[in-house]
Design a protein around this motif. Structure first.
Motif, PDB file in Angstrom:
ATOM      1  N   VAL A 206       0.864  -1.184   0.000  1.00 61.60           N
ATOM      2  CA  VAL A 206       0.000   0.000   0.000  1.00 61.60           C
ATOM      3  C   VAL A 206       0.900   1.233   0.000  1.00 61.60           C
ATOM      4  O   VAL A 206       1.699   1.421   0.923  1.00 61.60           O
ATOM      5  N   PRO A 208       0.894   5.322  -0.018  1.00 62.85           N
ATOM      6  CA  PRO A 208       0.010   6.474   0.166  1.00 62.85           C
ATOM      7  C   PRO A 208       0.624   7.812  -0.229  1.00 62.85           C
ATOM      8  O   PRO A 208       0.011   8.856  -0.014  1.00 62.85           O
ATOM      9  N   GLU A 221      -5.650   4.275   4.452  1.00 65.22           N
ATOM     10  CA  GLU A 221      -4.479   3.392   4.371  1.00 65.22           C
ATOM     11  C   GLU A 221      -4.655   2.162   5.255  1.00 65.22           C
ATOM     12  O   GLU A 221      -4.362   1.035   4.829  1.00 65.22           O
ATOM     13  N   VAL A 267      -4.528   5.938  -2.648  1.00 62.69           N
ATOM     14  CA  VAL A 267      -3.485   4.977  -2.311  1.00 62.69           C
ATOM     15  C   VAL A 267      -3.321   4.022  -3.481  1.00 62.69           C
ATOM     16  O   VAL A 267      -4.272   3.749  -4.222  1.00 62.69           O
TER      17      VAL A 267
END
Length: 593
Positions: A206, A208, A221, A267
């Motif tokens: 992930v 961001p 997130e 994201v």
């Protein structure tokens, strides 16, 4: 020249700020969780096999193998996406309201599935690839089409928007053009689908980060990370130092960066991390199924969130030890730590003025010393604007090779630096005479004032970047003072420690993006040419280098002066001639009887 009492007294607010920051730590926001299972996402259907179904990854790769931005296959795949999104639902009406936007040769297909609320949840994926068939790059599109099939017959609370773009290999031109036209006040989150099927993995999954200040909401997130942890395993994360570096100098090479720069909470979800897949990476059906289910679980979790804004009130700051240090606490702490150096530098500057030392010529000297850096930045930016240097709209990996034109551009940048240092700088300094000795205190006062005022201005704009100047603001201020004890190797250590945060920043980016020193330098040049490394960043770099040059000049002058001074003659008490033992008393014969 420097009043240590002012310096010590100014640390009192920093002690209070440290106490406040310690009690400002907040819990991380709880992730949104979907009460429904994500088993509806069929990995075999999304991936395909020997006889792949329509819109599966394998079928799309065979039908549209050459998907350069704006090519025939890219346009044909855009038609396929539009037809799929516009297919009828169970009521016989189109499931998604399809619109098509064009920016030059890049076409973006947008499908909107209205929900009960006008709040929007957006899923973005790009279609293009550098090489054929580019299955890893295509996995986001196949996942998005499978989501369209699933939500065609489902009712939604929020409005679901599916966006198929192109131009990722050119710097995410399609995503950038689309994001500029979206109102961020109505968006709960943007899920950018990257590589979801590669056999090669790189954490964190992930991403961001943005090309502008800030990052995605921690609630968004955490929600994506929880979905990935449930379906695919631990997604990884960034340490506090890496988070600090991203906020100090916002930079990323993945697609969510241009979306977030437009103000949208975005994201990236990708098995190969921020760098994305390499050309020709193999794909795996099981991995696409797990990541596809994680995406579905995230969409259902956000769609089922109560209230209007899904992540309203989510704290923003640095995550450390499972707690969040808020941005306002960072600003308070960095500002109070800069305060002692700032007040002491200004006090020293005006003390030098009261002694009628020439400060103005040394300010001109500092400006002339930093000017070559600004000239080099302006030249690189001009090369980018005139297309003399081939740059993309946003940073993207892999970096373009340094071909003949790039080598010529780099040589011209070196030439501009040389002309600025050996040509323009002496011309400016020739008109500013009467500076006096660099070690007399005037240069130290000018350097301290410039450095601390620069740190204050940077702190007002970005406290995370101002923290990089903290060691230099304190150590260099005292290393340059005439009465300092930081001489010799201690002075050298002060210079090194002041530059250490900038070296650590470069190391953090080199490690995160897997760049060697030459690639790191090349991406800096390309960033300046495209404007992502702005003029403000060039001003900070020029001022820091000018202060380093001033400190080195002061230290060299001191060393030269110490070497030229004759040693002080040895002075002894008593007569010049030797009078023998007992002449100064203390012997047995000189004692009283």
């Amino acid at each position: 020249m420097l009043d240590v009492r002012v310096y010590r007294a100014a640390f009192l607010p920093a002690l209070v700020a440290l106490f406040v920051a310690a009690f400002s730590l907040a819990d991380r926001p709880a992730p949104l969780v979907s009460p429904l299972s994500a088993d509806a996402f069929r990995g075999d259907r999304a991936f395909g096999g020997r006889a792949p179904l329509r819109n599966s990854l394998t079928e799309l790769g065979r039908s549209f193998p050459d998907r350069a931005p704006g090519s025939a296959d890219d346009a044909a795949l855009a038609d396929r996406v539009a037809d799929t999104l516009g297919a009828a639902d169970r009521t016989g009406r189109p499931a998604f309201e399809v619109t098509r936007e064009r920016a030059g040769e890049i076409e973006t297909v947008v499908g909107v599935r209205p929900g009960l609320s006008s709040r929007r949840l957006i899923v973005v994926s790009h279609r293009d690839a550098r090489r054929s068939p580019g299955l890893a790059e295509l996995s986001g599109t196949s996942t998005m089409l499978e989501l369209a099939r699933l939500f065609r017959a489902r009712d939604l609370r929020r409005t679901l928007v599916l966006v198929s773009t192109s131009g990722a290999t050119l710097g995410y031109t399609g995503a950038h053009a689309w994001a500029e036209g979206v109102d961020p006040r109505t968006v709960d989150g943007v899920l950018v689908l990257g590589d979801l099927a590669s056999t090669r993995t790189a954490k964190p999954w992930v991403v961001p980060w943005s090309l502008a200040l800030g990052a995605a909401p921690l609630g968004l997130e955490r929600t994506v990370e929880q979905a990935l942890r449930t379906e695919a395993g631990p997604p990884g994360g960034s340490r506090a130092t890496a988070q600090w570096a991203r906020r100090a100098l916002p930079f990323t090479v993945s697609e969510q960066g241009v979306v977030a720069a437009a103000g949208l909470p975005a994201v990236l979800i990708g098995v190969s991390g921020e760098r994305g897949p390499a050309a020709g990476d193999e794909v795996r059906a099981g991995r696409l199924e797990r990541f596809g289910r994680a995406v579905l679980r995230t969409v259902m979790a956000i769609d089922g969130a109560p209230g209007d804004a899904a992540f309203a009130g989510s704290p923003d700051g640095i995550v450390t030890m499972r707690n969040v240090l808020p941005d306002w606490a960072v600003r308070l702490l960095v500002g109070t730590l800069l305060l002692p150096a700032f007040l002491t530098a200004l006090d020293g500057f005006f003390r030098v003025r009261r002694r009628r030392l020439a400060v103005g010529p040394w300010l001109v000297w500092l400006a002339a010393t930093g000017l070559p850096v600004l000239l080099a930045w302006a030249w690189v930016r001009a090369l980018g604007l005139t297309s003399a240097l081939d740059v993309s709209e946003a940073p993207v990996l892999p970096l373009p090779a340094v071909e003949r034109s790039g080598a010529v551009a780099l040589a011209s940048v070196a030439l501009v630096l040389a002309l600025g240092w050996f040509g323009v700088r002496p011309l400016i300094l020739a008109r500013g005479r009467g500076r006096g000795s660099p070690a007399a205190g005037a240069l130290a006062g000018a350097m301290g004032a410039v450095l601390c005022v620069l740190a204050a201005v940077v702190w007002a704009a970005n406290p995370y970047a101002a923290a990089l100047l903290l060691p230099a603001a304190h150590l260099w201020l005292f290393a340059a003072a005439p009465q300092t004890r930081l001489r010799g190797w201690l002075g050298v250590a002060a210079v090194v420690v002041g530059l250490l945060p900038f070296a650590l920043l470069a190391l953090a980016y080199a490690q995160a993006l897997s760049l060697n020193p030459l690639e790191l330098a090349w991406i800096v040049v390309l960033g300046a040419a495209s404007g992502h490394l702005s003029f403000a960043a060039a001003v900070v770099a020029a001022a820091v280098l000018a202060c380093v040059a001033a400190l080195v000049t002061i230290m060299r002058t001191r060393r030269r002066a110490a070497a030229e001074i004759d040693p002080e003659p040895l002075r002894t008490r008593g007569p010049v001639t030797y009078a023998g033992p007992g002449s100064l008393g203390g012997t047995e014969s000189a004692l009283r009887r």
